[in-house]
Design a protein around this motif. Structure first.
Motif, PDB file in Angstrom:
ATOM      1  N   ARG A 198     -28.185   1.948 -47.061  1.00 52.04           N
ATOM      2  CA  ARG A 198     -27.076   2.030 -48.018  1.00 52.04           C
ATOM      3  C   ARG A 198     -26.833   0.645 -48.592  1.00 52.04           C
ATOM      4  NH1 ARG A 198     -22.341   4.115 -45.036  1.00 52.04           N
ATOM      5  NH2 ARG A 198     -23.738   5.912 -44.768  1.00 52.04           N
ATOM      6  N   ASP A 199     -26.939   0.528 -49.913  1.00 51.46           N
ATOM      7  CA  ASP A 199     -26.747  -0.755 -50.601  1.00 51.46           C
ATOM      8  C   ASP A 199     -27.638  -1.843 -50.015  1.00 51.46           C
ATOM      9  OD1 ASP A 199     -24.742   0.393 -52.202  1.00 51.46           O
ATOM     10  OD2 ASP A 199     -23.201  -0.045 -50.716  1.00 51.46           O
ATOM     11  N   GLY A 200     -28.878  -1.438 -49.703  1.00 54.20           N
ATOM     12  CA  GLY A 200     -29.850  -2.397 -49.214  1.00 54.20           C
ATOM     13  C   GLY A 200     -29.737  -2.759 -47.751  1.00 54.20           C
ATOM     14  N   ALA A 201     -28.812  -2.132 -47.024  1.00 56.12           N
ATOM     15  CA  ALA A 201     -28.633  -2.430 -45.600  1.00 56.12           C
ATOM     16  C   ALA A 201     -28.765  -1.154 -44.790  1.00 56.12           C
ATOM     17  CB  ALA A 201     -27.266  -3.068 -45.367  1.00 56.12           C
ATOM     18  N   LEU A 202     -29.177  -1.291 -43.527  1.00 59.62           N
ATOM     19  CA  LEU A 202     -29.246  -0.157 -42.618  1.00 59.62           C
ATOM     20  C   LEU A 202     -27.907   0.010 -41.920  1.00 59.62           C
ATOM     21  CD1 LEU A 202     -32.788  -0.655 -41.067  1.00 59.62           C
ATOM     22  CD2 LEU A 202     -32.060   1.214 -42.564  1.00 59.62           C
ATOM     23  N   VAL A 203     -27.356   1.215 -42.029  1.00 60.26           N
ATOM     24  CA  VAL A 203     -26.063   1.529 -41.432  1.00 60.26           C
ATOM     25  C   VAL A 203     -26.186   2.855 -40.684  1.00 60.26           C
ATOM     26  CG1 VAL A 203     -24.790   0.320 -43.251  1.00 60.26           C
ATOM     27  CG2 VAL A 203     -25.287   2.776 -43.498  1.00 60.26           C
ATOM     28  N   PRO A 204     -25.278   3.152 -39.754  1.00 59.72           N
ATOM     29  CA  PRO A 204     -25.342   4.437 -39.056  1.00 59.72           C
ATOM     30  C   PRO A 204     -25.304   5.616 -40.029  1.00 59.72           C
ATOM     31  CG  PRO A 204     -23.849   2.953 -37.921  1.00 59.72           C
ATOM     32  CD  PRO A 204     -24.207   2.282 -39.218  1.00 59.72           C
ATOM     33  N   THR A 205     -26.238   6.539 -39.864  1.00 60.00           N
ATOM     34  CA  THR A 205     -26.266   7.740 -40.708  1.00 60.00           C
ATOM     35  C   THR A 205     -25.011   8.580 -40.508  1.00 60.00           C
ATOM     36  OG1 THR A 205     -28.673   7.818 -40.609  1.00 60.00           O
ATOM     37  CG2 THR A 205     -27.555   9.861 -41.194  1.00 60.00           C
TER      38      THR A 205
ATOM     39  N   PHE B 298     -35.749  -1.202 -32.385  1.00 59.88           N
ATOM     40  CA  PHE B 298     -34.515  -1.964 -32.188  1.00 59.88           C
ATOM     41  C   PHE B 298     -33.890  -2.382 -33.514  1.00 59.88           C
ATOM     42  CE2 PHE B 298     -31.979  -5.772 -31.407  1.00 59.88           C
ATOM     43  CZ  PHE B 298     -31.112  -5.280 -30.430  1.00 59.88           C
ATOM     44  N   THR B 299     -34.675  -3.004 -34.392  1.00 61.44           N
ATOM     45  CA  THR B 299     -34.089  -3.565 -35.614  1.00 61.44           C
ATOM     46  C   THR B 299     -33.606  -2.486 -36.572  1.00 61.44           C
ATOM     47  OG1 THR B 299     -36.277  -3.732 -36.636  1.00 61.44           O
ATOM     48  CG2 THR B 299     -35.447  -5.675 -35.465  1.00 61.44           C
ATOM     49  N   GLU B 300     -34.308  -1.328 -36.609  1.00 61.77           N
ATOM     50  CA  GLU B 300     -33.948  -0.301 -37.580  1.00 61.77           C
ATOM     51  C   GLU B 300     -32.995   0.745 -37.024  1.00 61.77           C
ATOM     52  OE1 GLU B 300     -37.136   1.596 -39.532  1.00 61.77           O
ATOM     53  OE2 GLU B 300     -37.945  -0.241 -40.402  1.00 61.77           O
ATOM     54  N   SER B 301     -33.132   1.074 -35.739  1.00 64.43           N
ATOM     55  CA  SER B 301     -32.435   2.251 -35.220  1.00 64.43           C
ATOM     56  C   SER B 301     -31.411   1.970 -34.138  1.00 64.43           C
ATOM     57  CB  SER B 301     -33.468   3.251 -34.672  1.00 64.43           C
ATOM     58  OG  SER B 301     -34.365   3.651 -35.679  1.00 64.43           O
ATOM     59  N   VAL B 302     -31.354   0.737 -33.621  1.00 66.16           N
ATOM     60  CA  VAL B 302     -30.417   0.415 -32.547  1.00 66.16           C
ATOM     61  C   VAL B 302     -29.469  -0.716 -32.937  1.00 66.16           C
ATOM     62  CG1 VAL B 302     -30.181  -0.292 -30.135  1.00 66.16           C
ATOM     63  CG2 VAL B 302     -32.075   1.204 -30.809  1.00 66.16           C
ATOM     64  N   LEU B 303     -30.014  -1.823 -33.409  1.00 66.36           N
ATOM     65  CA  LEU B 303     -29.176  -2.978 -33.752  1.00 66.36           C
ATOM     66  C   LEU B 303     -28.061  -2.624 -34.735  1.00 66.36           C
ATOM     67  CD1 LEU B 303     -28.556  -5.991 -33.502  1.00 66.36           C
ATOM     68  CD2 LEU B 303     -30.291  -6.405 -35.286  1.00 66.36           C
ATOM     69  N   PRO B 304     -28.322  -1.855 -35.814  1.00 69.12           N
ATOM     70  CA  PRO B 304     -27.226  -1.520 -36.736  1.00 69.12           C
ATOM     71  C   PRO B 304     -26.085  -0.746 -36.069  1.00 69.12           C
ATOM     72  CG  PRO B 304     -29.340  -1.112 -37.785  1.00 69.12           C
ATOM     73  CD  PRO B 304     -29.624  -1.366 -36.334  1.00 69.12           C
ATOM     74  N   LEU B 305     -26.385   0.002 -35.016  1.00 66.33           N
ATOM     75  CA  LEU B 305     -25.329   0.738 -34.305  1.00 66.33           C
ATOM     76  C   LEU B 305     -24.426  -0.231 -33.558  1.00 66.33           C
ATOM     77  CD1 LEU B 305     -27.526   3.578 -32.752  1.00 66.33           C
ATOM     78  CD2 LEU B 305     -26.511   3.484 -35.047  1.00 66.33           C
ATOM     79  N   HIS B 306     -25.031  -1.233 -32.925  1.00 68.38           N
ATOM     80  CA  HIS B 306     -24.237  -2.265 -32.246  1.00 68.38           C
ATOM     81  C   HIS B 306     -23.388  -3.033 -33.254  1.00 68.38           C
ATOM     82  CE1 HIS B 306     -25.854  -1.891 -28.183  1.00 68.38           C
ATOM     83  NE2 HIS B 306     -27.066  -1.759 -28.701  1.00 68.38           N
TER      84      HIS B 306
END
Length: 297
Positions: free
Chosen positions: A128-135, A171-179
């Motif tokens: 979203r807007d160039g950043a990975l955020v929780p779906t 980690f970088t795509e699917s875990v770190l953004p959640l933290h």
């Protein structure tokens, strides 16, 4: 809609797809080729392609409605990924298919990641807007702490990350953004979601591999993630897939899970079983057998 009701809990099956995945001998190096042939009558076509000798796998997510909340069990393969990585050049239609069964991202309350392999966490995040955020913007994501430590490049297992593109990407795509969003909840040992649902550690496939038990109004089911990849493992639970990170522990966990299911008439729901999608088993000495397939209708 494919669904089953267990007591007060509704379970909806959302398929991303089902197809031949890889040569059976490569995925299950412990299983002799003649074993597949001997069991061809019931493994074909949902679990084995005899013409090409390929292991057939389903990719799917489970929606649970329990105590007024909407819960997802795993989030599939996710977005487009670079060629050469697991599930490269695939983009799954999961979000659209969730919407088709009445589940919008903002309505999801809890996401369960049974473990942190790429095909179970792919739609944890979206761009979203160039950043990975929780779906799922309002959800708590329940993540096994041992797996979080294993994929975190700054964690105690950082030596494993050298050259491991898949681990780094998870980690970088699917875990770190959640933290970063404050939506990750780490747990270890066991974790109760509500009166109907409990997470339990089931290590071996990964350090934090887990299962989700459902017990409601006398009905029992267990979502076992990748503890089982194919029903060919049920007669001989000592046969691992090539993806099991601790082979000895994976064998012990698989046997324990099958014993519990057989002794308690617990419906097994593995992550990658196609066809009916759920089954009951019984003991046959030191081995097990499928006694009933429970089709999602």
């Amino acid at each position: 809609m494919q669904h089953i009701r267990f007591g007060d809990v509704e379970v909806i099956r959302v398929l991303e797809g089902q197809s031949p995945f890889a040569p059976a001998g490569r995925v299950f190096p412990d299983i002799a080729p003649e074993t597949w042939r001997d069991q061809e009558s019931w493994l074909t076509p949902d679990f084995w392609d005899p013409a090409e000798e390929m292991f057939v796998a389903a990719l799917q997510t489970w929606v649970l409605r329990s105590e007024g909340r909407t819960i997802l069990v795993d989030t599939g393969i996710g977005r487009y990924r670079p060629a050469g990585t697991p599930f490269g050049r695939l983009r799954s239609p999961l979000v659209d298919r969730l919407a088709a069964v009445g589940v919008e991202p903002g309505e999801v309350d809890i996401v369960v990641n049974t473990h942190l392999h790429s095909d179970h966490v792919g739609w944890n995040t979206s761009e979203r807007d160039g950043a990975l955020v929780p779906t799922f913007p309002h959800a708590r994501y329940l993540i096994p702490a041992p797996d979080n430590a294993a994929v975190d490049p700054s964690g105690p297992h950082r030596d494993r990350h050298t050259g491991d593109q898949a681990r780094q990407q998870v980690f970088t795509e699917s875990v770190l953004p959640l933290h970063e969003a404050g939506q990750a909840v780490l747990w270890e040992g066991s974790h109760r979601l509500d009166a109907n649902l409990t997470l339990e550690a089931a290590p071996g496939h990964t350090p934090g591999s887990s299962l989700l038990r459902l017990h409601s109004a006398g009905d029992r089911a267990v979502f076992v993630g990748d503890i089982l990849h194919s029903p060919v493992q049920i007669p001989d639970p000592d046969c691992n897939s090539c993806f099991c990170e601790d082979p000895a522990q994976a064998r012990a966990t698989r046997r324990r899970v099958l014993e519990h299911a057989a002794d308690n008439r617990e419906l097994l729901i593995p992550a990658h079983f196609g066809g009916h999608g759920a089954l009951e088993v019984a003991r046959e000495g030191s081995r097990f057998a499928v006694t009933r397939w429970a089709a999602f209708s």
